[in-house]
Scaffold this motif. Structure first.
Motif, PDB file in Angstrom:
ATOM      1  N   HIS A  22       0.838  -1.199   0.000  1.00  0.00           N
ATOM      2  CA  HIS A  22       0.000   0.000   0.000  1.00  0.00           C
ATOM      3  C   HIS A  22       0.879   1.258   0.000  1.00  0.00           C
ATOM      4  O   HIS A  22       0.666   2.177  -0.790  1.00  0.00           O
ATOM      5  N   LEU A  45       2.725  -4.609  -6.618  1.00  0.00           N
ATOM      6  CA  LEU A  45       1.812  -5.654  -7.087  1.00  0.00           C
ATOM      7  C   LEU A  45       2.220  -7.019  -6.541  1.00  0.00           C
ATOM      8  O   LEU A  45       1.367  -7.812  -6.140  1.00  0.00           O
ATOM      9  N   ASP A  69     -10.983 -10.234   1.893  1.00  0.00           N
ATOM     10  CA  ASP A  69     -11.213  -8.788   1.996  1.00  0.00           C
ATOM     11  C   ASP A  69     -11.683  -8.378   3.393  1.00  0.00           C
ATOM     12  O   ASP A  69     -11.354  -7.285   3.860  1.00  0.00           O
ATOM     13  N   PHE A  73      -9.525  -5.534   5.009  1.00  0.00           N
ATOM     14  CA  PHE A  73     -10.134  -4.194   5.075  1.00  0.00           C
ATOM     15  C   PHE A  73     -10.943  -3.916   6.339  1.00  0.00           C
ATOM     16  O   PHE A  73     -11.262  -2.771   6.608  1.00  0.00           O
ATOM     17  N   GLN A 238      -7.531   5.461   4.614  1.00  0.00           N
ATOM     18  CA  GLN A 238      -7.625   5.364   3.145  1.00  0.00           C
ATOM     19  C   GLN A 238      -7.940   3.942   2.698  1.00  0.00           C
ATOM     20  O   GLN A 238      -8.827   3.721   1.884  1.00  0.00           O
ATOM     21  N   VAL A 242     -13.723   2.870   1.421  1.00  0.00           N
ATOM     22  CA  VAL A 242     -14.940   2.435   0.719  1.00  0.00           C
ATOM     23  C   VAL A 242     -15.688   1.377   1.526  1.00  0.00           C
ATOM     24  O   VAL A 242     -16.910   1.454   1.702  1.00  0.00           O
ATOM     25  N   GLN A 243     -14.941   0.414   2.041  1.00  0.00           N
ATOM     26  CA  GLN A 243     -15.576  -0.669   2.813  1.00  0.00           C
ATOM     27  C   GLN A 243     -16.292  -0.143   4.059  1.00  0.00           C
ATOM     28  O   GLN A 243     -17.341  -0.655   4.437  1.00  0.00           O
TER      29      GLN A 243
ATOM     30  N   TRP B  68      -7.246   6.655  -6.715  1.00  0.00           N
ATOM     31  CA  TRP B  68      -8.029   5.626  -6.017  1.00  0.00           C
ATOM     32  C   TRP B  68      -7.250   4.370  -5.662  1.00  0.00           C
ATOM     33  O   TRP B  68      -7.820   3.442  -5.075  1.00  0.00           O
ATOM     34  N   ILE B  69      -5.969   4.328  -5.988  1.00  0.00           N
ATOM     35  CA  ILE B  69      -5.213   3.094  -5.718  1.00  0.00           C
ATOM     36  C   ILE B  69      -5.219   2.772  -4.223  1.00  0.00           C
ATOM     37  O   ILE B  69      -5.443   1.631  -3.822  1.00  0.00           O
ATOM     38  N   THR B  70      -5.009   3.783  -3.400  1.00  0.00           N
ATOM     39  CA  THR B  70      -4.942   3.506  -1.955  1.00  0.00           C
ATOM     40  C   THR B  70      -6.332   3.325  -1.345  1.00  0.00           C
ATOM     41  O   THR B  70      -6.440   2.985  -0.171  1.00  0.00           O
ATOM     42  N   ARG B  71      -7.380   3.580  -2.118  1.00  0.00           N
ATOM     43  CA  ARG B  71      -8.735   3.444  -1.571  1.00  0.00           C
ATOM     44  C   ARG B  71      -9.581   2.392  -2.282  1.00  0.00           C
ATOM     45  O   ARG B  71     -10.792   2.307  -2.045  1.00  0.00           O
ATOM     46  N   ALA B  72      -8.973   1.621  -3.160  1.00  0.00           N
ATOM     47  CA  ALA B  72      -9.748   0.604  -3.890  1.00  0.00           C
ATOM     48  C   ALA B  72     -10.413  -0.347  -2.895  1.00  0.00           C
ATOM     49  O   ALA B  72      -9.838  -0.655  -1.858  1.00  0.00           O
ATOM     50  N   PRO B  73     -11.656  -0.783  -3.188  1.00  0.00           N
ATOM     51  CA  PRO B  73     -12.453  -1.459  -2.171  1.00  0.00           C
ATOM     52  C   PRO B  73     -12.085  -2.909  -1.854  1.00  0.00           C
ATOM     53  O   PRO B  73     -12.445  -3.402  -0.791  1.00  0.00           O
ATOM     54  N   THR B  74     -11.417  -3.604  -2.753  1.00  0.00           N
ATOM     55  CA  THR B  74     -11.044  -5.002  -2.466  1.00  0.00           C
ATOM     56  C   THR B  74      -9.619  -5.232  -2.939  1.00  0.00           C
ATOM     57  O   THR B  74      -9.073  -4.441  -3.716  1.00  0.00           O
ATOM     58  N   LEU B  75      -9.043  -6.338  -2.501  1.00  0.00           N
ATOM     59  CA  LEU B  75      -7.676  -6.647  -2.927  1.00  0.00           C
ATOM     60  C   LEU B  75      -7.622  -6.856  -4.438  1.00  0.00           C
ATOM     61  O   LEU B  75      -6.714  -6.383  -5.115  1.00  0.00           O
ATOM     62  N   ARG B  77      -9.561  -5.595  -6.736  1.00  0.00           N
ATOM     63  CA  ARG B  77      -9.693  -4.300  -7.433  1.00  0.00           C
ATOM     64  C   ARG B  77      -8.433  -3.458  -7.290  1.00  0.00           C
ATOM     65  O   ARG B  77      -8.050  -2.720  -8.186  1.00  0.00           O
ATOM     66  N   LYS B  78      -7.839  -3.546  -6.119  1.00  0.00           N
ATOM     67  CA  LYS B  78      -6.622  -2.759  -5.869  1.00  0.00           C
ATOM     68  C   LYS B  78      -5.507  -3.207  -6.813  1.00  0.00           C
ATOM     69  O   LYS B  78      -4.825  -2.389  -7.424  1.00  0.00           O
ATOM     70  N   ILE B  79      -5.342  -4.502  -6.930  1.00  0.00           N
ATOM     71  CA  ILE B  79      -4.308  -5.048  -7.801  1.00  0.00           C
ATOM     72  C   ILE B  79      -4.590  -4.670  -9.252  1.00  0.00           C
ATOM     73  O   ILE B  79      -3.698  -4.233  -9.984  1.00  0.00           O
ATOM     74  N   TRP B 131     -15.472   5.960  -6.390  1.00  0.00           N
ATOM     75  CA  TRP B 131     -14.936   4.705  -6.912  1.00  0.00           C
ATOM     76  C   TRP B 131     -15.521   4.390  -8.290  1.00  0.00           C
ATOM     77  O   TRP B 131     -14.857   3.808  -9.158  1.00  0.00           O
TER      78      TRP B 131
END
Ligand SMILES: [Fe+2]
Ligand SMILES: [Fe+2]
Ligand SMILES: [Fe+2]
Lengths: 251, 335
Positions: A22, A45, A69, A73, A238, A242-243, B68-75, B77-79, B131
């Motif tokens: 992150h 990644l 998740d 999260f 951050q 969203v979650q 939005w990379i640091t706030r993406a809602p799932t792993l 989606r983030k990847i 998002w």
């Protein structure tokens, strides 16, 4: 050994990788050169990918209906059990590279041995992660050398980064009761056994970089049991935004 | 991502009519023009400008999604998002390399971007507050980019055409990934559906504008078409994009924010197509000229990355020089 030791072991590893990935991803689009705008996300990644595999397996081991998740999260700050080094703010590019170098140099040794883990899933994850972290060490070591050796300013900045990160090295090699159980069960290698090889590697890169290493600083610790620095809360704000804002939805 | 229709190119050439006619014959035979081939100065200038704009668009385009990379809602989606933004950086790299074959350096192009002399696609001057913008950008902006770029794979300039072949494969992946985000939102909770509709409302018209001014107002198009840098006009590409995208919006159950949108069976030589409402070109030009919500922030972010990175680039250079000097003296000592 109960499943809770395996679960906690996986969670700690996963948290280290998610939080560092992150942090690294914060650079995306802001790197000193385009090549690094590609290289840093590459490493991020890998790290986030490793965390995902670990969370998925941890969720399966826990068997309480939580998903990867949910684990990544939806925990409280005190329930994230990463070491403090990985949550430290990025600082300048040199600081980010040095943090990654110190961490990945440790993880290469860790994953190499974890390929022989008595846990077959973890040994599988280790196989892939070992190869990936070799690249992370190569890439970051090159930067430590370039920046340490480069200009007066870059040398000064790397010296400052060395001092800033020194207090977070010791925690890499700690082992509490949970770790001891996991080590005894052959799930993970004993971190303190890796210290000699780690120091040899780090010292040789520092020498080439004309930098003075600080490897024996009094350690800041507590990450393993959820005692974080103040930056962690903002990182999670951050990460979880969203979650937390839209609970119980599919994304 | 992509550059919009080229803005403000100077395609005038000083060569003799014979030279220009000879060059045109090569173009008409569909020969690829390569870096060392003789070419009209106007052709070179147009390409430098267009490839530069395109490269800058990829780079500046990393910012709205990077948001939005640091706030993406799932792993997952983030990847996916991180990998997507990284791809855009890769596109920038191929394109700068293609432009370098025409004799401009990356440093020079970067400085022109930062000074405002060089443009980038103005779509990236819109903000990404939710998002759902990650879905809408992939679906619409990368979607429009593909429409624009597929013909560029046959561009007469070899290095640009080849860069586009690689880029287009990734862009279509981005488009599907964005659309997939839209599907999960549009089929999600009422809040998610609202988020998706709101993003469509904000991105629809800017996406339509990405194709550039109407053909009747597009000054450089004719020469670019003759040189086969461009294969279709702005309006042709825009129409194709709209016709392809409306059914996708319908599948999502979202409403395209254009009350004048209507199926017209006569369009496209009787194959049918959509009529659409008037485009607000005042908004377009306002954003192109710097008045978009994020113009200042985008360039400020690029400037900061450039300034903060200076010591790193200097150090890398200094180290490389020291290494070369060491090798040279070692060779000398060995002789
Ligand atoms: Fe794209
Ligand atoms: Fe792109
Ligand atoms: Fe593009």
């Amino acid at each position: 050994m109960g499943n809770d030791v395996l679960f906690e072991t996986l969670l700690r590893l996963a948290d280290n990788h998610l939080i560092l990935g992150h942090r690294l991803s914060e650079w995306c689009g802001h790197a000193p050169m385009l090549e690094e705008d590609l290289a840093m996300p590459n490493i991020a990644l890998d790290l986030i990918g490793q965390s995902r595999a670990l969370y998925a397996y941890a969720a399966e081991i826990e068997n309480q209906g939580r998903s990867e998740d949910d684990l990544a999260f939806l925990r409280l700050e005190k329930d994230y059990h990463n070491i403090l080094m990985v949550e430290r703010p990025n600082g300048d590019f040199g600081h980010t590279m040095l943090r990654q170098f110190l961490f990945s140099s440790f993880m290469v040794l860790f994953w190499e041995r974890a390929q022989n883990s008595t846990d077959k899933v973890l040994s599988g994850i280790a196989g892939k992660a070992f190869k990936e972290s070799q690249y992370h060490v190569r890439h970051t070591a090159e930067w430590i050398i370039r920046l340490g050796d480069g200009t007066e300013e870059s040398h000064k900045r790397m010296t400052a980064a060395t001092a800033a990160l020194a207090p977070y090295i010791g925690e890499l090699f700690e082992a509490d009761a949970v770790d001891q159980s996991a080590i005894s069960a052959g799930i993970i290698p004993r971190a303190s056994d890796l210290r000699g090889a780690w120091e040899t590697q780090v010292r040789s890169v520092y020498a080439e970089a004309t930098l003075e290493p600080i490897l024996d600083h009094q350690a800041q610790t507590g990450g393993r049991i959820g005692q974080h620095t103040e930056d962690m809360g903002f990182l999670l704000a951050q990460l979880q935004y969203v979650q937390r804002t839209y609970p119980n939805m599919t994304w | 991502m992509y550059s919009q229709g080229l803005i403000g190119a100077d395609s005038s050439s000083e060569e003799t009519p014979e030279f220009l006619a000879e060059f045109q014959k090569r173009i008409d035979r569909e020969e690829k023009i390569e870096p060392n081939d003789p070419m009209p100065s106007g052709y070179r200038k147009t390409l430098v400008r267009q490839i530069g704009q395109h490269a800058h668009s990829e780079i500046v385009g990393m910012l709205p999604e990077g948001n939005w990379i640091t706030r993406a809602p799932t792993l997952r989606r983030k990847i996916a998002l991180l990998a997507k933004v990284q791809d855009e950086g890769g596109h920038g790299l191929y394109l700068y390399s293609a432009a370098e074959t025409l004799g401009v350096s990356r440093k020079q192009m970067t400085e022109e971007l930062l000074s405002g002399k060089a443009k980038y696609s103005s779509i990236f001057n819109y903000p990404t507050p939710t998002w759902a913008d990650m879905g809408a950008i992939g679906w619409l902006v990368d979607g429009a980019a593909i429409m624009n770029q597929i013909p560029l794979c046959r561009c007469s300039y070899g290095p640009y055409a080849r860069a586009m072949v690689r880029v287009c494969k990734e862009e279509s992946f981005h488009q599907r990934q964005g659309y997939e985000i839209m599907i999960s939102l549009a089929h999600g909770s009422p809040e998610q559906k609202e988020m998706a509709q709101d993003a469509l409302n904000r991105w629809w018209w800017p996406s339509i504008m990405m194709f550039g001014p109407h053909d009747s107002d597009s000054t450089n198009s004719d020469q670019s078409m003759a040189w086969k840098i461009k294969r279709f006009s702005n309006d042709e590409l825009r129409q194709k994009f709209i016709d392809a995208t409306i059914p996708q919006a319908e599948y999502l159950g979202l409403t395209v924010p254009d009350p004048d949108l209507k199926w017209n069976p006569e369009k496209n030589d009787g194959k049918g197509g959509y009529d659409f409402g008037a485009i607000d070109w005042d908004e377009f030009w306002t954003v192109v000229k710097g008045g978009g919500k994020m113009n200042v922030d985008r360039i400020t972010a690029r400037q900061k990355a450039w300034d903060d990175g200076e010591w790193v680039r200097d150090a890398a250079l200094a180290h490389a020089k020291k290494q070369t000097a060491k090798k040279a003296s070692a060779t000398l000592a060995a002789e």
